[in-house]
Write a protein that holds these residues in place. Sequence first.
Motif, short mmCIF file in Angstrom:
data_model
loop_
_atom_site.label_atom_id
_atom_site.label_comp_id
_atom_site.label_asym_id
_atom_site.label_seq_id
_atom_site.Cartn_x
_atom_site.Cartn_y
_atom_site.Cartn_z
N HIS A 2 -3.07 1.20 -5.81
CA HIS A 2 -1.62 1.09 -6.28
C HIS A 2 -1.03 2.26 -7.00
O HIS A 2 -0.32 2.10 -7.94
N LEU A 3 -1.82 3.53 -7.03
CA LEU A 3 -1.56 4.63 -7.72
C LEU A 3 -0.26 5.48 -7.34
O LEU A 3 -0.60 5.76 -6.25
N ASP A 4 0.83 5.69 -8.00
CA ASP A 4 1.96 6.41 -7.35
C ASP A 4 1.49 7.66 -7.58
O ASP A 4 1.18 8.27 -8.40
N PRO A 5 1.53 8.53 -6.24
CA PRO A 5 1.32 9.75 -5.95
C PRO A 5 2.16 10.71 -6.65
O PRO A 5 1.99 12.17 -6.80
N GLY B 287 0.93 -1.32 -0.11
CA GLY B 287 -0.07 -0.05 -0.02
C GLY B 287 0.76 1.26 0.02
O GLY B 287 0.26 2.40 0.16
N TYR B 288 2.05 1.10 0.06
CA TYR B 288 3.17 2.21 0.09
C TYR B 288 4.01 2.27 -1.15
O TYR B 288 4.44 1.06 -1.54
N ARG B 289 4.56 3.34 -1.72
CA ARG B 289 5.72 3.50 -2.55
C ARG B 289 6.77 2.89 -2.15
O ARG B 289 7.30 3.21 -1.03
N GLU B 290 7.62 2.21 -2.81
CA GLU B 290 8.69 1.71 -2.42
C GLU B 290 9.93 2.89 -2.29
O GLU B 290 9.97 3.82 -3.18
N GLN C 145 5.41 7.04 1.29
CA GLN C 145 4.34 7.44 0.79
C GLN C 145 3.27 6.74 0.37
O GLN C 145 3.39 5.74 -0.32
N ALA C 146 2.02 6.67 0.79
CA ALA C 146 1.01 5.82 0.52
C ALA C 146 0.39 5.85 -0.79
O ALA C 146 0.40 7.05 -1.26
N PHE C 147 0.18 4.58 -1.33
CA PHE C 147 -0.39 4.59 -2.69
C PHE C 147 -1.59 5.53 -2.62
O PHE C 147 -2.52 5.40 -1.83
N ALA C 148 -2.20 5.92 -3.68
CA ALA C 148 -3.68 6.49 -3.99
C ALA C 148 -4.59 5.46 -4.48
O ALA C 148 -4.14 4.47 -5.15
N THR C 149 -5.98 5.79 -4.29
CA THR C 149 -7.00 4.54 -5.02
C THR C 149 -7.98 5.45 -5.57
O THR C 149 -8.37 6.42 -5.17
N LEU C 150 -8.18 4.83 -6.81
CA LEU C 150 -9.17 5.73 -7.46
C LEU C 150 -10.23 4.76 -8.00
O LEU C 150 -10.04 3.64 -8.49
N GLU C 151 -11.53 5.16 -7.58
CA GLU C 151 -12.83 4.25 -7.84
C GLU C 151 -13.66 4.85 -9.14
O GLU C 151 -14.00 5.87 -9.01
N VAL D 196 -3.10 12.40 -8.12
CA VAL D 196 -3.47 12.10 -6.80
C VAL D 196 -2.57 12.35 -5.66
O VAL D 196 -1.36 12.74 -6.19
N GLN D 197 -3.13 12.52 -4.58
CA GLN D 197 -2.11 12.74 -3.44
C GLN D 197 -1.95 11.43 -2.68
O GLN D 197 -2.82 10.44 -2.83
N PRO D 198 -0.90 11.32 -1.98
CA PRO D 198 -0.31 10.22 -0.93
C PRO D 198 -1.72 9.60 -0.28
O PRO D 198 -2.24 10.51 0.49
#
Length: 807
Positions: free
Chosen positions: A488-491, A432-435, A455-461, A513-515
Amino acid sequence: MGWGMDEAFTATSFGKFFLLAKIAEGGMGEIFLAKERGIAGFEKIVAIKRILPEFSRSSRFIQMFQDEAILAGKINHPNIVYTNELGEIDGSFYISMEYIHGEPLDAFLPPSAPRIPLDHALYIAISVLSALDYAHNLRYGEDLYLIHRDIKPKNILLTYEGGVKIIDFGISKNLQRKFATQPDTVKGTPEYMSPEQIAGSSVIDHRSDLFSFGIVFWEMLTGHRLFEAPTFKETCSAVLHRSILPPSSFNPEIPQELDEIVLRALMRDREVRFPSAAAFRDALLALRRKRGIGSGAIELAAYLQEHFGERIAEADLRLERFKGMTLPFPAEKKSNASTVDFLPDGKRSANEVVRKRSPSFHRPLLFLLLLFVGGGAGLLPLLYKRDAHLDVQSVPEGALVYLDGRRIGTTPLTGIELVPNRVYELRLVKQGYREASQLLQPGPGDRLRLPFRLQAFATLEIASEPPGARILLDGKVVEDRTPALLSHLDPTIPHTVELSREGYLPSIRVFHVQPGEKRSVTLSLTPLPGGGTAAAVASRGKGEGKAHPPARPVASATPKGPPVKPQAGKGTPGEGTSSASRPHPPPLPREASRKEGETSRLTIRTEPAGATILLDGRPLPRKTPIEAFPLDRSGRRTLTLTLPGFAPFTTTLEARPGETVTLQHRFERRQYGQLIVDSQPWTTVFLDGVKLDTTPVLRDNVPAGEHTLRLYNPSAGLDEVIPISIEPGRLNKIAPRFEGFLTVHLDRPAEVYLDGKRIGSTPIDRFPVVIGAHELKLKFIDLSGEMTLPLRIRRGETTRFTEATIR
């Protein structure tokens, strides 16, 4: 530290240190190679920076010297020279630092050395940027906000073992404010300064260091000096205005991606540079992985040994000779000394910040006591253990930690043993976070404490109206159809989402998107004119146009009847070969004949396939080939076919009710050229209506032919449209200079300075000046004083100063 030693220097004692040789002397202090002496024959080679005698009575310089040491003591990174302690001996203040057996980077650059190979240059750059990222983000009780301000080859050391170290780290923003009113406190080297430093901006941030290192990196890659000029003023002018060519102009081994990375770092507008040293470093790491370029400390050491082996051997012998020098402690001489020791985490010693040294006889007694209690020689390995250690923390905790690809645990981790002087790659992975990743190179005895904020990944519904649309995320097919959850969208990057459904026009959106953000979006799809689905309509006209070989488009539609051979006609020169004809449609069912008989349809085949179709400027939902695609109306239509890497094709079609227009086109490969735009003053560049960047701008693969260039700078009142022609396979440079004029007529003779540069003495007539805001200074020759005036130059106009206007 280890270069330019003054071997004529007479070795001398300095408290617990034995000063062996003078390494360098600067504006405030002098640096010595020294041997630190301790109990039981303990010795250690260090570097001693001592304040110069002429400044030893100045409270301001002493405070600056102490603040520099205290700040340096808080820095602990494998690519930054480590500070051991701050002390005072007999009224002379000193800083004890890690000794680096190596030389400054400029000793390994042309003209004194061959150009550094690309793989080693990338390794050096990644190491320096890792150090800058650490320093720029260092937090210690308060926000220090460290900025080096003098990144240059002389302040980057290469050790003979292949290590990379930054020295002379400058002062923090906090300290800068403390001494902001004092002259010459914060200095830099003009040819490595950022434009905002040259311009005297009151706000200098970490991006200034990125520009400075961009210059160093450019020079490593090219083997040339970027902003070298004979005088200080000309150097400043070069930093502000000289065109910056891509490194590949001088070194053909440089790939296009690296050109773009370097030129982004060298953007004069800091808002369009890399936002951080980490972003700059990550771009280089990605390039290195993509290209399979590998180098580290071992490879760099081998390169140095191969090309500079004789020099290194001489340095080794010299160092061994210095190590062998001995000088006894002065008998019974008490030194009035005090020290501040720095722990590996940058803190001062636990008990007291400043402590008086104990009499020397207590130390041997304590040592013998420890030997007795600890079992004699068994204690010695503990006292002299020099392994490095690593502590890793993350927010949030629980991240998997990989060291050189091997999993070593989860955060928080403490006490991981490392081999000194070896380069490691550290990676943190958490669901759930960026490497996160970082390169490490610990020194002997180092204890690295690395905090990471993941940094947390973003989610888009994503949903569509109607549902069931196919999803393309950043050009890749998503298995699910709408509604779907895109995780898992990279912010750190924008994402493109394209929805398509049979019978509907596609919908394309770009999301930033934001973290940790969770967003829900519903996109409405627009139905195709004529109703039904494209697949159903195409199936009714299946088989049409198969008998028509490729030819050039005909001037008019083919009348209803049996298929006929197309007429030869002239196509667009250089755009390939095409054919267009309208055969008789097949028989339709009676109940649908009236409706279908009123619909115009379109069949297109291209070679290669996969071309984007624009009809009257609007994209169709499918790419070529298409069969019997229903058109929303009849009449004259403009059709454009585009395919990356090929010349676009545009033609006009006449669509009649009940007929199918068939077009076949063979694309020709497009030729490209390079474009560099560097204007004075700076401008935002638009090419054919598309915003590129702020000058200087470099673009490869610009299609050959005619284009429209727009240069826009609202602060200078500039909005210029320039037609340009790109020649294939060549570097096309556009460097317009937009000017007005300056006239100065005074009753008194005066020297005239423009932005700090002397342009002459009065009278000045129609002197050409770049449009925009400037500073005009008048120095009166009759010694009546000087005057500084604001100046704004407008394009094509003359700005005049007289005695009446300056009063």
